[in-house]
Motif scaffolding. Structure first.
Motif, PDB file in Angstrom:
ATOM      1  N   LEU A  89       0.825  -1.204   0.000  1.00 24.41           N
ATOM      2  CA  LEU A  89       0.000   0.000   0.000  1.00 24.41           C
ATOM      3  C   LEU A  89       0.863   1.259   0.000  1.00 24.41           C
ATOM      4  O   LEU A  89       0.647   2.183  -0.799  1.00 24.41           O
ATOM      5  N   VAL A  90       1.842   1.290   0.884  1.00 30.40           N
ATOM      6  CA  VAL A  90       2.725   2.461   0.981  1.00 30.40           C
ATOM      7  C   VAL A  90       3.503   2.666  -0.312  1.00 30.40           C
ATOM      8  O   VAL A  90       3.634   3.787  -0.810  1.00 30.40           O
ATOM      9  N   GLU A  91       3.999   1.579  -0.900  1.00 24.69           N
ATOM     10  CA  GLU A  91       4.763   1.694  -2.149  1.00 24.69           C
ATOM     11  C   GLU A  91       3.897   2.220  -3.284  1.00 24.69           C
ATOM     12  O   GLU A  91       4.365   3.005  -4.117  1.00 24.69           O
ATOM     13  N   GLU A  92       2.634   1.799  -3.332  1.00 21.36           N
ATOM     14  CA  GLU A  92       1.727   2.284  -4.381  1.00 21.36           C
ATOM     15  C   GLU A  92       1.531   3.796  -4.258  1.00 21.36           C
ATOM     16  O   GLU A  92       1.569   4.526  -5.247  1.00 21.36           O
ATOM     17  N   ILE A  93       1.327   4.269  -3.032  1.00 17.96           N
ATOM     18  CA  ILE A  93       1.117   5.704  -2.808  1.00 17.96           C
ATOM     19  C   ILE A  93       2.387   6.487  -3.125  1.00 17.96           C
ATOM     20  O   ILE A  93       2.355   7.506  -3.823  1.00 17.96           O
ATOM     21  N   VAL A  94       3.529   6.003  -2.620  1.00 19.99           N
ATOM     22  CA  VAL A  94       4.796   6.703  -2.834  1.00 19.99           C
ATOM     23  C   VAL A  94       5.158   6.734  -4.316  1.00 19.99           C
ATOM     24  O   VAL A  94       5.615   7.760  -4.837  1.00 19.99           O
ATOM     25  N   GLU A  95       4.955   5.618  -5.015  1.00 25.49           N
ATOM     26  CA  GLU A  95       5.258   5.557  -6.444  1.00 25.49           C
ATOM     27  C   GLU A  95       4.407   6.558  -7.227  1.00 25.49           C
ATOM     28  O   GLU A  95       4.902   7.251  -8.132  1.00 25.49           O
ATOM     29  N   ALA A  96       3.120   6.646  -6.872  1.00 22.02           N
ATOM     30  CA  ALA A  96       2.227   7.599  -7.553  1.00 22.02           C
ATOM     31  C   ALA A  96       2.657   9.035  -7.272  1.00 22.02           C
ATOM     32  O   ALA A  96       2.741   9.867  -8.190  1.00 22.02           O
ATOM     33  N   GLU A 121     -18.858  12.681   0.146  1.00 19.70           N
ATOM     34  CA  GLU A 121     -20.106  12.940  -0.574  1.00 19.70           C
ATOM     35  C   GLU A 121     -19.990  14.105  -1.557  1.00 19.70           C
ATOM     36  O   GLU A 121     -20.806  14.223  -2.476  1.00 19.70           O
ATOM     37  N   THR A 122     -18.988  14.966  -1.387  1.00 17.96           N
ATOM     38  CA  THR A 122     -18.824  16.103  -2.309  1.00 17.96           C
ATOM     39  C   THR A 122     -18.130  15.698  -3.607  1.00 17.96           C
ATOM     40  O   THR A 122     -18.100  16.494  -4.556  1.00 17.96           O
ATOM     41  N   GLY A 123     -17.565  14.499  -3.658  1.00 24.17           N
ATOM     42  CA  GLY A 123     -16.839  14.043  -4.846  1.00 24.17           C
ATOM     43  C   GLY A 123     -17.544  12.905  -5.554  1.00 24.17           C
ATOM     44  O   GLY A 123     -18.735  12.667  -5.363  1.00 24.17           O
ATOM     45  N   THR A 124     -16.783  12.204  -6.356  1.00 23.29           N
ATOM     46  CA  THR A 124     -17.302  11.058  -7.123  1.00 23.29           C
ATOM     47  C   THR A 124     -16.811   9.763  -6.485  1.00 23.29           C
ATOM     48  O   THR A 124     -15.601   9.580  -6.299  1.00 23.29           O
ATOM     49  N   ARG A 125     -17.742   8.876  -6.142  1.00 24.76           N
ATOM     50  CA  ARG A 125     -17.368   7.624  -5.488  1.00 24.76           C
ATOM     51  C   ARG A 125     -16.565   6.743  -6.448  1.00 24.76           C
ATOM     52  O   ARG A 125     -16.888   6.636  -7.625  1.00 24.76           O
ATOM     53  N   ILE A 126     -15.526   6.112  -5.907  1.00 29.41           N
ATOM     54  CA  ILE A 126     -14.692   5.197  -6.694  1.00 29.41           C
ATOM     55  C   ILE A 126     -14.661   3.815  -6.049  1.00 29.41           C
ATOM     56  O   ILE A 126     -14.883   2.798  -6.694  1.00 29.41           O
ATOM     57  N   ASP A 127     -14.363   3.751  -4.745  1.00 31.25           N
ATOM     58  CA  ASP A 127     -14.308   2.492  -4.001  1.00 31.25           C
ATOM     59  C   ASP A 127     -13.411   1.465  -4.698  1.00 31.25           C
ATOM     60  O   ASP A 127     -13.773   0.293  -4.844  1.00 31.25           O
ATOM     61  N   GLY A 128     -12.257   1.923  -5.138  1.00 35.36           N
ATOM     62  CA  GLY A 128     -11.291   1.028  -5.774  1.00 35.36           C
ATOM     63  C   GLY A 128     -10.045   0.868  -4.932  1.00 35.36           C
ATOM     64  O   GLY A 128      -9.688   1.756  -4.151  1.00 35.36           O
ATOM     65  N   LYS A 129      -9.386  -0.257  -5.063  1.00 32.27           N
ATOM     66  CA  LYS A 129      -8.172  -0.522  -4.298  1.00 32.27           C
ATOM     67  C   LYS A 129      -7.086   0.460  -4.697  1.00 32.27           C
ATOM     68  O   LYS A 129      -6.938   0.808  -5.876  1.00 32.27           O
ATOM     69  N   VAL A 130      -6.319   0.903  -3.724  1.00 33.27           N
ATOM     70  CA  VAL A 130      -5.254   1.870  -3.978  1.00 33.27           C
ATOM     71  C   VAL A 130      -4.206   1.277  -4.910  1.00 33.27           C
ATOM     72  O   VAL A 130      -3.680   0.186  -4.665  1.00 33.27           O
ATOM     73  N   SER A 131      -3.911   1.986  -5.993  1.00 33.23           N
ATOM     74  CA  SER A 131      -2.826   1.599  -6.903  1.00 33.23           C
ATOM     75  C   SER A 131      -2.219   2.864  -7.475  1.00 33.23           C
ATOM     76  O   SER A 131      -2.901   3.890  -7.618  1.00 33.23           O
ATOM     77  N   SER A 132      -0.945   2.795  -7.812  1.00 32.26           N
ATOM     78  CA  SER A 132      -0.257   3.973  -8.343  1.00 32.26           C
ATOM     79  C   SER A 132      -0.855   4.397  -9.685  1.00 32.26           C
ATOM     80  O   SER A 132      -1.022   5.595  -9.948  1.00 32.26           O
ATOM     81  N   ASP A 133      -1.207   3.427 -10.521  1.00 31.45           N
ATOM     82  CA  ASP A 133      -1.779   3.760 -11.832  1.00 31.45           C
ATOM     83  C   ASP A 133      -3.098   4.516 -11.692  1.00 31.45           C
ATOM     84  O   ASP A 133      -3.347   5.490 -12.413  1.00 31.45           O
ATOM     85  N   LEU A 134      -3.947   4.062 -10.771  1.00 34.36           N
ATOM     86  CA  LEU A 134      -5.236   4.713 -10.577  1.00 34.36           C
ATOM     87  C   LEU A 134      -5.060   6.130 -10.040  1.00 34.36           C
ATOM     88  O   LEU A 134      -5.708   7.071 -10.520  1.00 34.36           O
TER      89      LEU A 134
END
Length: 277
Positions: A114-121, A147-160
């Motif tokens: 998880l941390v690597e995905e965030i740091v890489e992004a 609620e002010t944004g657009t729901r995604i509910d996707g797993k954290v990834s650097s590409d996303l």
């Protein structure tokens, strides 16, 4: 001297505890109102109180009557004027460990990924000088912000994460909210900080990151669109010009179980205090 000596002789343990509690309460109150509108209003109230006592001492009856009535009616006015600060104080109390659940604990394997995905992004966005704002939810819920944004509910990834912040895409101009290892929403609107002493070179992203950190215990990661510099906001303070190694360490420390947390962030801030604004 006899009076002071008598005070120390009659001082009991519960008196010391009483003084300590009051001192801590005033210290916490000072930290809450520092560098806000409430600081100037507090100075005005103290000045008004002093003038009231002086007018009484000098027997200025009319002036004292006006000031005394102003102080009496002022209690109600204070509740109205200090409404944002009172709300902030109650939120601060509500975020204390006694009332809140423990922050999510992620297993070591998943945590590292998880941390690597965030740091890489963040590193990629920084190199390309693409502005970004990532808010990591902790114990304080951010449902209203989500609620002010657009729901995604996707797993954290650097590409996303990178794709969300690509310029001229629908969700790039807003904040991403991350809860545990899930991107809950993107394009979210955050409250701006009320701190008026910030550097003029700080843009809306930095002010929004500080704003949400003042109202919650979240940690925000900011990438500057102009310079590509990486910053973090937490508890109403901003640490700027981080490298990826420092960011990785902060994130690892944040996600660790409570009994394993280090004081790395505090040490880094003391060492590089000039980077804080």
């Amino acid at each position: 001297m006899e009076f002071i000596k008598g005070l120390f002789i009659n001082l009991r343990l519960k008196d010391i505890v009483d003084i300590f509690i009051v001192a801590m309460a005033f210290y916490k109150l000072f930290k809450l109102i520092r560098e806000t509108r409430a600081e100037q209003l507090t100075k005005g109230i103290i000045a008004l109180f002093v003038f009231t006592k002086v007018s009484d001492w000098l027997q200025l009856y009319t002036v004292h009557w006006i000031l005394d009535k102003t102080m009496t009616v002022g209690i109600l006015a204070l509740i109205i004027v200090f409404q944002p600060e009172l709300r902030r104080a109650l939120e601060y109390i509500g975020r204390s460990n006694f009332f809140t659940k423990s922050f999510i604990e992620i297993k070591d394997e998943s945590l590292s990924q998880l941390v690597e995905e965030i740091v890489e992004a963040v590193a990629s966005l920084s190199r390309q000088k693409i502005g970004a704002l990532i808010v990591i939810e902790r114990t304080t819920g951010l449902s209203e912000v989500i609620e002010t944004g657009t729901r995604i509910d996707g797993k954290v990834s650097s590409d996303l994460l990178i794709n969300i912040f690509i310029p001229n895409t629908p969700l790039h101009d807003g904040a991403v909210i991350v809860k545990e290892d899930i991107i809950k929403a993107a394009g979210c609107f955050l409250p701006l900080t009320e701190n008026t002493s910030l550097s003029k070179d700080l843009g809306t992203r930095h002010r929004a990151a500080l704003g949400i950190s003042e109202k919650s215990d979240s940690l925000s990661i900011i990438v500057s669109e102009e310079t590509g510099a990486i910053s973090i906001a937490e508890n109403g303070s901003l640490a700027r010009y981080l490298d990826t190694k420092t960011l990785r360490q902060i994130l690892m420390d944040m996600y660790k179980p409570k009994d394993q947390k280090s004081t790395f962030i505090a040490k880094w801030r003391r060492k590089d205090g000039q980077r804080e604004k």
